[in-house]
Design an enzyme around this catalytic site. Structure first.
Site, short mmCIF file in Angstrom:
data_model
loop_
_atom_site.label_atom_id
_atom_site.label_comp_id
_atom_site.label_asym_id
_atom_site.label_seq_id
_atom_site.Cartn_x
_atom_site.Cartn_y
_atom_site.Cartn_z
N TYR A 1 0.85 -1.20 0.00
CA TYR A 1 0.00 0.00 0.00
C TYR A 1 0.88 1.24 0.00
O TYR A 1 1.84 1.32 0.77
CB TYR A 1 -0.92 0.03 1.23
CG TYR A 1 -2.35 -0.20 0.87
CD1 TYR A 1 -2.98 0.65 -0.04
CD2 TYR A 1 -3.08 -1.25 1.40
CE1 TYR A 1 -4.30 0.44 -0.41
CE2 TYR A 1 -4.39 -1.46 1.04
CZ TYR A 1 -5.01 -0.62 0.14
OH TYR A 1 -6.30 -0.81 -0.23
N GLU B 1 -0.55 4.77 -0.44
CA GLU B 1 -1.39 5.96 -0.63
C GLU B 1 -0.55 7.23 -0.43
O GLU B 1 0.22 7.32 0.53
CB GLU B 1 -2.56 5.95 0.35
CG GLU B 1 -3.69 5.09 -0.17
CD GLU B 1 -4.77 4.85 0.87
OE1 GLU B 1 -4.43 4.40 1.97
OE2 GLU B 1 -5.94 5.10 0.55
N ASP C 1 -6.61 13.86 -25.24
CA ASP C 1 -6.70 12.46 -24.83
C ASP C 1 -6.01 11.66 -25.93
O ASP C 1 -6.56 11.46 -27.01
CB ASP C 1 -8.17 12.07 -24.68
CG ASP C 1 -8.33 10.61 -24.25
OD1 ASP C 1 -7.39 9.82 -24.41
OD2 ASP C 1 -9.43 10.27 -23.75
N THR D 1 -4.06 6.19 -21.83
CA THR D 1 -3.87 4.85 -21.29
C THR D 1 -2.45 4.43 -21.67
O THR D 1 -1.76 5.14 -22.40
CB THR D 1 -4.86 3.85 -21.91
OG1 THR D 1 -4.80 3.97 -23.32
CG2 THR D 1 -6.29 4.09 -21.44
N LYS E 1 -2.21 0.64 -25.21
CA LYS E 1 -2.53 0.60 -26.64
C LYS E 1 -1.21 0.65 -27.42
O LYS E 1 -0.41 -0.26 -27.31
CB LYS E 1 -3.51 1.72 -26.98
CG LYS E 1 -4.83 1.56 -26.19
CD LYS E 1 -5.85 2.61 -26.52
CE LYS E 1 -7.17 2.33 -25.82
NZ LYS E 1 -7.43 3.14 -24.65
N ARG F 1 -2.14 -2.38 -18.42
CA ARG F 1 -3.42 -1.66 -18.47
C ARG F 1 -3.39 -0.59 -17.39
O ARG F 1 -3.53 -0.89 -16.21
CB ARG F 1 -4.59 -2.60 -18.22
CG ARG F 1 -4.68 -3.75 -19.17
CD ARG F 1 -6.02 -4.42 -19.09
NE ARG F 1 -7.00 -3.62 -19.79
CZ ARG F 1 -7.21 -3.67 -21.11
NH1 ARG F 1 -6.50 -4.50 -21.86
NH2 ARG F 1 -8.11 -2.92 -21.68
N1 DSN Z 1 -12.06 1.10 -25.18
C1 DSN Z 1 -11.16 2.00 -25.87
C2 DSN Z 1 -11.20 1.83 -27.34
O1 DSN Z 1 -11.38 0.72 -27.78
O2 DSN Z 1 -11.03 2.79 -28.08
C3 DSN Z 1 -11.38 3.41 -25.49
O3 DSN Z 1 -11.31 3.53 -24.11
#
Ligand code: DSN
Length: 434
Positions: free
Chosen positions: A55, A57, A201, A227, A230, A236
């Site tokens: 932990y 925090e 984003d 994120t 990708k 993730r």
């Molecule tokens: N789920 C993602 C996508 O496939 O574009 C976006 O958060």
């Protein structure tokens, strides 16, 4: 397939078998969901490490639990690598994924139910950009904009007009289904004209920006979110980059003692989250380390070359693409003129082992549950080692299925075997390599 996870296999054979089953499925199919990729073994190992037990925090040197000296080193290393990758002033690596990162942005720059300008999901935006069934559309008022139904392209004059008429407090630039470059400089001009915070984003394309294959929004935006799983090929998770100072401090936060960076940090913790996932933060550090290597530039460039070539092969065979092509990893196949739907097509592709998703396209008249489009990306195939000549093979499978629609079941079944055989020549990280 190599035998992995010996303890898991012994203790919980049911879950072990399911992990192996999914791995076998992925290794024999083409992962073309535009938002997915394969993380390296190093990223997977850090994600599965004992750092999950701690932990922490708070933030480095300001924790609410003892025993975090090493954890501080992990998180600082992650922050410093991320700042280096993007040349950012401030980085927060604790958001658990993209939506939590975006939620924190609202808490840091929106005071009440003000207007947020963003692309609705059906026009290629994200749930958190003000979509009606998401907190961002319920707690705030979305001012929508989107690509032209005819060209599929963003019209910056129109975006400026909307912004001037509506005067939103925040503008999102970024998309989940827009295959072209976004002009961050133009967005920055528009945001400055209406005193709006500009937030990019970059969840889909952060890896391509990190690899220098697409321009960076960092110099132009107050805040950038992403994120990490990708094109970045990490675990993730999510992150937020921002400027230290708030250029609108006098206007919106005249009595606050917190600058923008501090408000972002406070919005993530304690505003929205508790303990950060330090095992995942370690894995992000590994991914950012990989992104700093010269070979990551080659990867990012090849992703785009592959997507462009795949698009050209499809167009040559009469398949329509939204915007006519791509500047990124993403293609939006446009079946508005066909009798069959995007869902029919993505089902037929999946039966053939080509895994993509049905998606709305600009000007789509069909409902979101069926759509007229299919979204696909080349990030994971490029990680496997595929190049332009492989895209020609992939295109020929897609074309065969399109020609066989509306009932492509026999063709899909035949291609399923061909895809599985073809995949055997590639090493899928995390699935086959030792
Ligand atoms: N789920 C993602 C996508 O496939 O574009 C976006 O958060």
């Amino acid at each position: 397939m190599p035998e992995r996870y010996p303890h898991l296999k012994e203790q919980d054979p049911e879950i072990y078998a399911l992990i192996q089953k999914q791995a076998a499925y992925e290794a024999s199919t083409l992962k073309m969901i535009a938002s997915e990729n394969y993380a390296s073994y190093s990223v997977l190992e850090a994600t599965g490490s004992s750092l999950t037990n701690k932990y922490a925090e708070g933030y480095p040197a300001a924790r609410y639990y003892e025993g975090n000296e090493v954890i501080d080193e992990v998180e600082n290393l992650c922050i410093n690598r991320l700042k280096q990758v993007f040349g950012a002033e401030h980085a927060n690596v604790q958001p658990l994924s993209g939506s939590p990162a975006n939620s924190a942005v609202y808490r840091a720059v929106m005071a009440g139910a003000e207007k947020v300008m963003g692309m609705p999901v059906n026009l290629g935006g994200h749930l958190t950009h003000g979509w009606k069934v998401n907190f961002s559309g319920m707690d705030y008022t979305q001012v929508p904009f989107g690509p032209s139904p005819e060209t599929g392209l963003l019209d910056y004059d129109q975006i400026r007009e909307i912004a001037k008429a509506e005067r939103p407090r925040m503008i999102w630039c970024g998309a989940t289904a827009y295959p072209r470059r976004i002009d961050y400089e133009k967005f920055a001009e528009i945001a400055a004209e209406v005193d709006a915070y500009l937030v990019a984003d970059i969840a889909h394309i952060s890896g391509l920006i990190a690899g220098g294959a697409l321009p960076s929004p960092v110099p132009y935006c107050d805040i950038v979110t992403s994120t990490t799983h990708k094109m970045m090929r990490g675990p993730r998770s999510g992150f937020i980059l921002c400027k230290e100072a708030d250029r609108y401090q006098e206007k919106y936060y005249p009595t606050s003692k917190f600058n923008l960076a501090k408000r972002i940090d406070r919005a993530v913790f304690p505003g929205l989250q508790g303990g950060p996932h330090e095992n995942v933060i370690a894995a992000m550090a590994v991914a950012f380390g990989e992104a700093l290597k010269p070979e990551f530039k080659d990867y990012a460039a090849q992703v785009i070359k592959n997507a462009r070539h795949l698009g050209e092969c499809l167009v040559k065979e009469g398949i329509n693409l939204a915007t006519g092509g791509t500047d990124t990893h993403m293609l939006l196949l446009d079946f508005r003129k066909e009798e069959f739907t995007g869902k029919d097509m993505s089902d037929a592709l999946a039966k053939a082992g080509i895994i993509a998703n049905f998606n709305m396209v600009p000007g789509d008249q069909r409902k979101p549950a069926v759509t007229s489009g299919v979204r696909m990306g080349t990030g994971a195939l490029t990680t496997m080692g595929m190049k332009e000549k492989d895209m020609e093979q992939v295109a020929s499978w897609i074309v065969r299925i399109v020609r066989a629609m509306p009932d492509a079941s026999a063709v899909s079944a035949q291609i399923r075997g061909e895809v599985a055989e073809y995949c055997k020549q590639f090493k899928v990280p995390g699935l086959w390599e030792e």
